[in-house]
Design a protein around this motif. Structure first.
Motif, PDB file in Angstrom:
ATOM      1  N   GLY A 139       0.796  -1.212   0.000  1.00 36.53           N
ATOM      2  CA  GLY A 139       0.000   0.000   0.000  1.00 36.53           C
ATOM      3  C   GLY A 139       0.829   1.263   0.000  1.00 36.53           C
ATOM      4  N   ALA A 140       2.124   1.154  -0.348  1.00 36.09           N
ATOM      5  CA  ALA A 140       2.986   2.335  -0.448  1.00 36.09           C
ATOM      6  C   ALA A 140       2.723   3.050  -1.769  1.00 36.09           C
ATOM      7  N   ASP A 141       3.058   4.322  -1.815  1.00 34.46           N
ATOM      8  CA  ASP A 141       2.779   5.158  -2.988  1.00 34.46           C
ATOM      9  C   ASP A 141       3.891   4.998  -4.031  1.00 34.46           C
ATOM     10  N   THR A 142       3.565   4.375  -5.157  1.00 33.40           N
ATOM     11  CA  THR A 142       4.544   4.188  -6.235  1.00 33.40           C
ATOM     12  C   THR A 142       4.467   5.289  -7.292  1.00 33.40           C
ATOM     13  N   ARG A 143       3.488   6.187  -7.174  1.00 33.70           N
ATOM     14  CA  ARG A 143       3.266   7.157  -8.250  1.00 33.70           C
ATOM     15  C   ARG A 143       4.464   8.072  -8.519  1.00 33.70           C
ATOM     16  N   PRO A 144       5.137   8.612  -7.505  1.00 32.02           N
ATOM     17  CA  PRO A 144       6.270   9.508  -7.804  1.00 32.02           C
ATOM     18  C   PRO A 144       7.382   8.824  -8.581  1.00 32.02           C
ATOM     19  N   VAL A 145       7.770   7.611  -8.163  1.00 30.26           N
ATOM     20  CA  VAL A 145       8.884   6.951  -8.850  1.00 30.26           C
ATOM     21  C   VAL A 145       8.456   6.478 -10.231  1.00 30.26           C
ATOM     22  N   LEU A 146       7.187   6.096 -10.404  1.00 32.00           N
ATOM     23  CA  LEU A 146       6.713   5.702 -11.730  1.00 32.00           C
ATOM     24  C   LEU A 146       6.663   6.902 -12.673  1.00 32.00           C
ATOM     25  N   ARG A 147       6.298   8.054 -12.152  1.00 33.19           N
ATOM     26  CA  ARG A 147       6.332   9.258 -12.997  1.00 33.19           C
ATOM     27  C   ARG A 147       7.755   9.563 -13.441  1.00 33.19           C
ATOM     28  N   MET A 148       8.719   9.351 -12.562  1.00 32.23           N
ATOM     29  CA  MET A 148      10.121   9.554 -12.910  1.00 32.23           C
ATOM     30  C   MET A 148      10.539   8.611 -14.037  1.00 32.23           C
ATOM     31  N   VAL A 149      10.200   7.341 -13.904  1.00 28.75           N
ATOM     32  CA  VAL A 149      10.559   6.357 -14.931  1.00 28.75           C
ATOM     33  C   VAL A 149       9.858   6.669 -16.244  1.00 28.75           C
ATOM     34  N   GLU A 150       8.596   7.053 -16.174  1.00 32.76           N
ATOM     35  CA  GLU A 150       7.854   7.390 -17.399  1.00 32.76           C
ATOM     36  C   GLU A 150       8.477   8.592 -18.106  1.00 32.76           C
ATOM     37  N   ALA A 151       8.929   9.588 -17.329  1.00 34.58           N
ATOM     38  CA  ALA A 151       9.550  10.768 -17.932  1.00 34.58           C
ATOM     39  C   ALA A 151      10.860  10.403 -18.617  1.00 34.58           C
ATOM     40  N   LEU A 152      11.639   9.545 -17.994  1.00 33.00           N
ATOM     41  CA  LEU A 152      12.894   9.103 -18.609  1.00 33.00           C
ATOM     42  C   LEU A 152      12.612   8.281 -19.864  1.00 33.00           C
ATOM     43  N   THR A 153      11.605   7.416 -19.793  1.00 31.98           N
ATOM     44  CA  THR A 153      11.234   6.601 -20.948  1.00 31.98           C
ATOM     45  C   THR A 153      10.778   7.478 -22.109  1.00 31.98           C
ATOM     46  N   ALA A 154      10.131   8.595 -21.801  1.00 31.47           N
ATOM     47  CA  ALA A 154       9.645   9.515 -22.828  1.00 31.47           C
ATOM     48  C   ALA A 154      10.758  10.360 -23.439  1.00 31.47           C
ATOM     49  N   GLY A 155      11.977  10.234 -22.911  1.00 33.95           N
ATOM     50  CA  GLY A 155      13.115  10.930 -23.508  1.00 33.95           C
ATOM     51  C   GLY A 155      13.538  12.196 -22.810  1.00 33.95           C
ATOM     52  N   LYS A 156      12.949  12.524 -21.661  1.00 36.62           N
ATOM     53  CA  LYS A 156      13.394  13.703 -20.927  1.00 36.62           C
ATOM     54  C   LYS A 156      14.793  13.466 -20.374  1.00 36.62           C
ATOM     55  N   SER A 157      15.571  14.532 -20.267  1.00 34.18           N
ATOM     56  CA  SER A 157      16.937  14.410 -19.777  1.00 34.18           C
ATOM     57  C   SER A 157      16.934  14.090 -18.288  1.00 34.18           C
ATOM     58  N   LEU A 158      18.017  13.478 -17.832  1.00 38.48           N
ATOM     59  CA  LEU A 158      18.128  13.161 -16.411  1.00 38.48           C
ATOM     60  C   LEU A 158      18.040  14.429 -15.570  1.00 38.48           C
ATOM     61  N   ALA A 159      18.712  15.480 -15.992  1.00 44.85           N
ATOM     62  CA  ALA A 159      18.701  16.724 -15.214  1.00 44.85           C
ATOM     63  C   ALA A 159      17.281  17.255 -15.068  1.00 44.85           C
ATOM     64  N   GLU A 160      16.512  17.222 -16.162  1.00 42.95           N
ATOM     65  CA  GLU A 160      15.131  17.715 -16.111  1.00 42.95           C
ATOM     66  C   GLU A 160      14.278  16.843 -15.204  1.00 42.95           C
ATOM     67  N   VAL A 161      14.466  15.542 -15.298  1.00 45.94           N
ATOM     68  CA  VAL A 161      13.675  14.623 -14.487  1.00 45.94           C
ATOM     69  C   VAL A 161      13.999  14.795 -13.006  1.00 45.94           C
ATOM     70  N   LEU A 162      15.276  14.938 -12.683  1.00 43.59           N
ATOM     71  CA  LEU A 162      15.651  15.146 -11.278  1.00 43.59           C
ATOM     72  C   LEU A 162      15.045  16.438 -10.741  1.00 43.59           C
ATOM     73  N   ASP A 163      14.946  17.451 -11.591  1.00 45.13           N
ATOM     74  CA  ASP A 163      14.394  18.744 -11.168  1.00 45.13           C
ATOM     75  C   ASP A 163      12.881  18.707 -10.989  1.00 45.13           C
ATOM     76  N   THR A 164      12.204  17.926 -11.838  1.00 48.65           N
ATOM     77  CA  THR A 164      10.736  18.029 -11.871  1.00 48.65           C
ATOM     78  C   THR A 164      10.000  16.819 -11.321  1.00 48.65           C
ATOM     79  N   GLU A 165      10.626  15.649 -11.313  1.00 47.67           N
ATOM     80  CA  GLU A 165       9.902  14.428 -10.961  1.00 47.67           C
ATOM     81  C   GLU A 165      10.416  13.722  -9.716  1.00 47.67           C
ATOM     82  N   VAL A 166      11.459  14.250  -9.099  1.00 52.23           N
ATOM     83  CA  VAL A 166      12.032  13.605  -7.920  1.00 52.23           C
ATOM     84  C   VAL A 166      11.769  14.472  -6.697  1.00 52.23           C
TER      85      VAL A 166
END
Length: 276
Positions: free
Chosen positions: A111-138
């Motif tokens: 019952g833990a919240d997986t949404r934040p880390v899944l959004r991070m993985v989805e953003a990386l899969t979509a081609g966003k840069s690591l720097a952008e993902v760390l800034d916006t999804e972490v």
């Protein structure tokens, strides 16, 4: 002898390693809500562990076509065997999975919240840069700081330092007593679930099991077994190959290992603070 070099490194990081193993986080997790918060932080350490592994594989083996031999065959064997185990191990049902995906299933069951880390993985899969993902999804604070340390180590491209962080920042740092806490919480959850059997349909995986930590317990036991045993020996052998007889590399490896442990301590501090 190489074993003497490894032992000297382990001795030098001994005090900070003991601080980590004795961290108050393990005594502070006494209920399911606190353990879920732990999992929601720890999943990022599971993910960046895989990132360290893959950059080592990319650097120490050939992963492009046409193939050419890279480095020593011994080092190639060491890293490729670790990749197989981490990226395609078996879950509690005997099915192939990565340790990261296994952890996500454990979070869902608990019952833990997986949404934040899944959004991070989805953003990386979509081609966003690591720097952008760390800034916006972490999440900021300790999680972001922990990942910043990992990826700054990767970006420096000092393979012996990356290997040292990989080797000495592993999941065998989680003490046995923490597994006992998780098992106790899982047993309590299973008992509570049994009392409610018949109230709802059985459904598919996890539907009647939410709040249980049985998959998480399996993950911990499996990861510690593999990392503290065979993979741990392989990783130390790989570090020895990369450092050789270079005193400067061994000194850097020791500093990197200590910094990795300090980064994990700060991550654990964040969990304790959120649970306070």
């Amino acid at each position: 002898m190489m074993s003497d070099r490894i032992q000297a490194l382990k001795t030098s990081i001994g005090p900070v390693r003991e601080r980590l193993i004795g961290h108050p986080i393990y005594r502070s997790i006494q209920d399911p809500a606190a353990l879920r918060i732990f999992m929601e932080h720890h999943i990022y350490a599971v993910w960046d562990f895989m990132s360290l592994l893959k950059v080592l594989q990319q650097s120490l083996t050939c992963v492009v076509s046409p193939w050419v031999p890279v480095g020593s065959a011994n080092t190639r064997y060491l890293i490729n065997e670790i990749v197989i185990g981490e990226e395609s191990d078996v879950d509690e049902r005997g099915l192939r999975t990565s340790h990261f995906e296994l952890y996500l299933r454990a979070m869902e069951q608990a019952g833990a919240d997986t949404r934040p880390v899944l959004r991070m993985v989805e953003a990386l899969t979509a081609g966003k840069s690591l720097a952008e993902v760390l800034d916006t999804e972490v999440p900021g604070g300790p999680i972001r700081d922990f990942l910043d340390f990992t990826f700054s180590t990767i970006e420096a491209r000092e393979l012996h330092s990356i290997a040292s962080v990989f080797t000495f920042g592993r999941e065998d740092l989680i003490p046995d007593m923490f597994i006992r806490i998780v098992e106790d919480l899982s047993d309590r959850g299973a008992s509570a679930g049994a009392e409610g059997v018949g109230d709802e349909g059985s459904g598919d995986e996890g539907s009647g099991d939410e709040g249980s930590f049985s998959i998480f317990t399996y993950y911990l036991e499996r990861h510690i077994e593999v990392d503290g045993g065979h993979h741990g020996h392989l990783a130390m052998a790989m570090l020895g190959e990369l450092c050789g007889e270079d005193d400067r590399k061994w000194e850097q490896a020791a500093r990197s290992a200590e910094a990795a442990l300090e980064a994990r301590i700060r991550l654990w501090d964040g969990v304790v603070e959120e649970n306070a």
